[in-house]
Design a protein around this motif. Sequence first.
Motif, mmCIF file in Angstrom:
data_model
loop_
_atom_site.group_PDB
_atom_site.id
_atom_site.type_symbol
_atom_site.label_atom_id
_atom_site.label_comp_id
_atom_site.label_asym_id
_atom_site.label_seq_id
_atom_site.Cartn_x
_atom_site.Cartn_y
_atom_site.Cartn_z
ATOM 1 N N MET A 2 0.848 -1.203 0.000
ATOM 2 C CA MET A 2 0.000 0.000 0.000
ATOM 3 C C MET A 2 0.874 1.240 0.000
ATOM 4 S SD MET A 2 -2.929 -0.766 2.750
ATOM 5 C CE MET A 2 -4.143 -2.036 2.515
ATOM 6 N N THR A 3 0.328 2.312 -0.528
ATOM 7 C CA THR A 3 1.088 3.569 -0.520
ATOM 8 C C THR A 3 1.141 4.108 0.912
ATOM 9 O OG1 THR A 3 -0.830 4.997 -0.799
ATOM 10 C CG2 THR A 3 0.216 4.158 -2.824
ATOM 11 N N VAL A 4 1.983 5.118 1.080
ATOM 12 C CA VAL A 4 2.091 5.778 2.377
ATOM 13 C C VAL A 4 0.717 6.287 2.820
ATOM 14 C CG1 VAL A 4 3.010 7.875 3.478
ATOM 15 C CG2 VAL A 4 4.535 6.368 2.163
ATOM 16 N N LEU A 5 0.023 6.943 1.897
ATOM 17 C CA LEU A 5 -1.286 7.500 2.222
ATOM 18 C C LEU A 5 -2.275 6.404 2.623
ATOM 19 C CD1 LEU A 5 -2.058 10.448 2.249
ATOM 20 C CD2 LEU A 5 -2.946 10.213 -0.062
ATOM 21 N N GLU A 6 -2.248 5.290 1.883
ATOM 22 C CA GLU A 6 -3.155 4.178 2.209
ATOM 23 C C GLU A 6 -2.808 3.570 3.565
ATOM 24 O OE1 GLU A 6 -4.071 2.870 -2.419
ATOM 25 O OE2 GLU A 6 -2.434 1.921 -1.321
ATOM 26 N N ASN A 7 -1.522 3.507 3.873
ATOM 27 C CA ASN A 7 -1.115 3.032 5.201
ATOM 28 C C ASN A 7 -1.701 3.930 6.282
ATOM 29 O OD1 ASN A 7 1.045 0.744 5.756
ATOM 30 N ND2 ASN A 7 1.454 1.545 3.705
ATOM 31 N N LEU A 8 -1.662 5.232 6.035
ATOM 32 C CA LEU A 8 -2.215 6.167 7.026
ATOM 33 C C LEU A 8 -3.726 5.984 7.148
ATOM 34 C CD1 LEU A 8 -0.206 9.455 6.362
ATOM 35 C CD2 LEU A 8 0.217 7.689 8.079
ATOM 36 N N GLN A 9 -4.376 5.691 6.013
ATOM 37 C CA GLN A 9 -5.818 5.450 6.060
ATOM 38 C C GLN A 9 -6.147 4.253 6.937
ATOM 39 O OE1 GLN A 9 -6.468 5.454 1.880
ATOM 40 N NE2 GLN A 9 -7.443 7.467 1.898
ATOM 41 N N MET A 10 -5.272 3.236 6.903
ATOM 42 C CA MET A 10 -5.510 2.041 7.715
ATOM 43 C C MET A 10 -5.449 2.359 9.209
ATOM 44 S SD MET A 10 -6.128 -0.220 5.518
ATOM 45 C CE MET A 10 -6.153 -1.758 6.444
ATOM 46 N N GLY A 11 -4.705 3.399 9.554
ATOM 47 C CA GLY A 11 -4.595 3.756 10.966
ATOM 48 C C GLY A 11 -5.668 4.730 11.421
ATOM 49 N N ALA A 12 -6.355 5.336 10.466
ATOM 50 C CA ALA A 12 -7.319 6.380 10.804
ATOM 51 C C ALA A 12 -8.600 5.783 11.379
ATOM 52 C CB ALA A 12 -7.640 7.207 9.565
ATOM 53 N N ALA A 62 -14.056 12.514 7.574
ATOM 54 C CA ALA A 62 -13.974 13.945 7.288
ATOM 55 C C ALA A 62 -12.685 14.564 7.809
ATOM 56 C CB ALA A 62 -15.170 14.655 7.909
ATOM 57 N N TYR A 63 -12.145 13.935 8.829
ATOM 58 C CA TYR A 63 -10.951 14.516 9.439
ATOM 59 C C TYR A 63 -9.662 13.955 8.850
ATOM 60 C CZ TYR A 63 -14.284 16.089 12.904
ATOM 61 O OH TYR A 63 -15.342 16.667 13.522
ATOM 62 N N PHE A 64 -9.800 13.000 7.917
ATOM 63 C CA PHE A 64 -8.605 12.311 7.438
ATOM 64 C C PHE A 64 -7.541 13.274 6.911
ATOM 65 C CE2 PHE A 64 -6.058 10.365 4.092
ATOM 66 C CZ PHE A 64 -5.380 9.427 4.854
ATOM 67 N N GLU A 65 -7.979 14.205 6.065
ATOM 68 C CA GLU A 65 -6.995 15.109 5.460
ATOM 69 C C GLU A 65 -6.258 15.926 6.494
ATOM 70 O OE1 GLU A 65 -7.996 17.525 2.080
ATOM 71 O OE2 GLU A 65 -8.885 15.749 1.122
ATOM 72 N N ALA A 66 -7.004 16.448 7.443
ATOM 73 C CA ALA A 66 -6.378 17.265 8.492
ATOM 74 C C ALA A 66 -5.412 16.432 9.322
ATOM 75 C CB ALA A 66 -7.458 17.867 9.393
ATOM 76 N N ASP A 67 -5.818 15.191 9.624
ATOM 77 C CA ASP A 67 -4.946 14.329 10.431
ATOM 78 C C ASP A 67 -3.694 13.933 9.650
ATOM 79 O OD1 ASP A 67 -6.511 14.439 12.662
ATOM 80 O OD2 ASP A 67 -7.557 12.554 12.282
ATOM 81 N N ALA A 68 -3.889 13.628 8.354
ATOM 82 C CA ALA A 68 -2.734 13.266 7.526
ATOM 83 C C ALA A 68 -1.784 14.463 7.443
ATOM 84 C CB ALA A 68 -3.191 12.827 6.136
ATOM 85 N N ASP A 69 -2.349 15.638 7.316
ATOM 86 C CA ASP A 69 -1.528 16.845 7.241
ATOM 87 C C ASP A 69 -0.708 17.023 8.526
ATOM 88 O OD1 ASP A 69 -0.904 19.098 5.576
ATOM 89 O OD2 ASP A 69 -1.782 20.322 7.172
ATOM 90 N N ARG A 70 -1.351 16.726 9.627
ATOM 91 C CA ARG A 70 -0.689 16.818 10.930
ATOM 92 C C ARG A 70 0.521 15.885 10.988
ATOM 93 N NH1 ARG A 70 -3.890 13.971 14.585
ATOM 94 N NH2 ARG A 70 -2.136 13.217 15.791
ATOM 95 N N SER A 116 -4.899 7.516 14.725
ATOM 96 C CA SER A 116 -6.086 7.192 15.522
ATOM 97 C C SER A 116 -6.287 8.203 16.653
ATOM 98 C CB SER A 116 -5.962 5.776 16.095
ATOM 99 O OG SER A 116 -4.912 5.738 17.054
ATOM 100 N N ARG A 117 -5.487 9.267 16.635
ATOM 101 C CA ARG A 117 -5.544 10.305 17.676
ATOM 102 C C ARG A 117 -5.518 9.720 19.085
ATOM 103 N NH1 ARG A 117 -10.525 13.839 16.018
ATOM 104 N NH2 ARG A 117 -10.212 13.832 13.774
#
Length: 236
Positions: free
Chosen positions: A92-102, A108-116, A151-152
Amino acid sequence: MMLSVQGLHTFYGQIEALKGIDLEVNEGEIVTLIGANGAGKSTLLMTICGNPRAAQGSILFNGQDITQMPTHEIAHLGIAQAPEGRRIFPRMTVLENLQMGAIPTEEAYFEADADRVFNLFPVLRERANQRGGTLSGGEQQMLAIARALMSRPKLLLLDEPALGMAPMIVKQLFAVIKDINEREQMTVFLVEQNAYHALRLAHRGYVMSTGDVVMSGTGAELLANPRIHAAYLEGG
Ligand code: ATP
């Protein structure tokens, strides 16, 4: 106190891996747990996450008893673990890996969290569309931590993030852990064999040996302790 472990015993069959552990992590702290190979450090982290289960003793998280709670409920309460080494999804790409943790319900918050997390790990932003498996070892470790942050969590558990990393990368990783603690006010429990860096970074530390906590103190106290020097710092 955020995490309170009292009289914790964990067994693998007949082997007693934790022999009555007591320790505490306060909100806002970086606490490190150091000790030789096989001391039981990973077992303690895993027991906090509910697998294996404690045979005796208690684990309180923000006052709530989580000792017998299923792992997913513990995660839901706000404990995230970045596992040792490279257990990211290599295809999976880096972004997809981050999606798995979200948190799936909070798309709705995914983009903001990924940006963080990209602000903490700028190299991951550059590699957002690259497959995880093509990253360097250090970058994969960063991705594992970044994924856990998605996952904050309230408490971040790190299992030997410096293991097998080149000295330059170790420095970078520890600088980011400090940032995560200071900028994000994240409470961090850091298991490390790299005692020198861990004790310099941590507010407090515990030393484990064959299933017991044998010493504790501030990072500075433990660094200055001759017994720690002899056992964990010399030549290391
Ligand atoms: P390392 O740095 O090597 O990960 P550690 O301090 O994290 O060491 P643990 O992995 O927690 O130590 O191991 C503690 C003890 O429990 C060791 O004696 C180990 O051999 C034993 N142990 C760990 N996992 C298992 C298992 N699945 N089955 C049986 N014994 C185990």
